[in-house]
Structures are given as C-alpha cells and as structure tokens.
Design an enzyme around this catalytic site. Sequence first.
Site: not given
Ligand code: BEZ
Length: 221
Positions: A49
């Site tokens: 994110c």
């Molecule tokens: C991420 O943003 O890295 C992430 C968030 C939730 C689950 C998997 C990856």
Amino acid sequence: MAAKGPLRLGTEAPTFVADSSKGKIDFKEFAADSWVVFFSHPQDYTPVCTTELGAFAKLEPEFTKRGVKLLGLSADSTERHEGWIKDIAEVTGGQVNFPIIADYDRTVANLYDMIDYQDPTNIDHKALPLTIRSVFFIDPKRTIRTIISYPASTGRNASEVLRVVDSLQAGDKYKIATPIDWLPGQDVIVANSVKDPEAKELFPNFRTIKPYLRYTALPQA
Ligand code: BEZ
C-alpha cells in the site's frame, strides 16, 4: 451498511459520509461533477500500500488534468493516516494530497464490496477482514464505469489506472473503442455500432482490416 444491490458497471455509485485524512467527506459533494477514481487499501503502514499510494500521489497531476479526483480508503483511523502519509512521502517521495477514507469499521468497504473474502490472513487485530485492492472508476454522473479488483498481495499499476481513464474519456467523446494495450495518441477502433457511411463522415481516414475491425486516428488533444 451494505450496498442496495450488486455494484456493476452502470450502477450509481453509492454515496456515504465518512472521516478521512482531509476531514469529513460527503461522497456526493466530493464527487460533484467530476470523475472519481476510488481505490481501497487493506491497512496503513503496510508495504505494498505504501508503494501504491506514493505512485498515485506522484501521478495525481495527470489525473487532475483529466478532471479526475483521487479518493483512497484504508481500514485505519485518521490519526494513523496522518503518520502514514508522512512515511509515504519519506519512502517514495510522493506527497499524498488527496483524501484517504478512515474506514476503521469497514462501513464503506462493505458498501462498495471491497472486503477480502479470499485471504484469511488479511485481517486486523480484532480478526475483522481487511480489504482487497479495488478500483472504482466513477463518471461525473456518479455512474460506475469500470471496476478492477486485485488481491491484497498484488500491487496495482498506477499507469494502467490512468490508461483506463483515458480510454473511458475517449470513448465518451468519440464513437470508438480502444484496442489491447492502447495508449493515448495511438489508433483506436471505430465502434461496431458505426456503419461505414457514418464512419466516413466521422473518421474520413479510417482503414478497414476486416469489416469488423476498422482503425482510425483521433484528433490530437
Ligand atoms: C501490503 O500492503 O503490503 C499488504 C497489506 C495486506 C495484506 C498483504 C499485503
């Protein structure tokens, strides 16, 4: 709160009021007569994110040029959003100036069917499911025009999101469709609904590969 029915292409985008990193947002007022690209993130301070928001922040001027407002959503509080936005700037060089909805109770994620039903590890500290990576393209009449869904483990492609906007806006302006991997400036396809006599008027230089596949250039913006 759940959506009244399935959210499909052509459905009116549900409206809501929610807290965000830019204060309270009434979605109807925020959208007003603009295009909106509304995209969900599972949670703050997560790696994928962070990279995505940095990329969208850097591309925001391109969206603005096209009359598109960006609106993010993440399942955390406005206080956590504030700290995370500083991290995003530090890590990616992208300054997030668009609002991020603080969807700590998933009200908006439920309304837009953004909840992760696939990955049992994509949950918060109370075991409440987080979101997938949804992208809703909403036009100035508040109609949903495109929906793309990615799993939490797959970061999006910000250029592809911009490309979809370009395709939708070109299709609204001209009777055309856009082919595979199309980019602005490249030839487009004359819409199937346009018969040859009309095509000659609209696109005098169109060329026919097959009766069902006719290419034309568009006037440069
Ligand atoms: C991420 O943003 O890295 C992430 C968030 C939730 C689950 C998997 C990856």
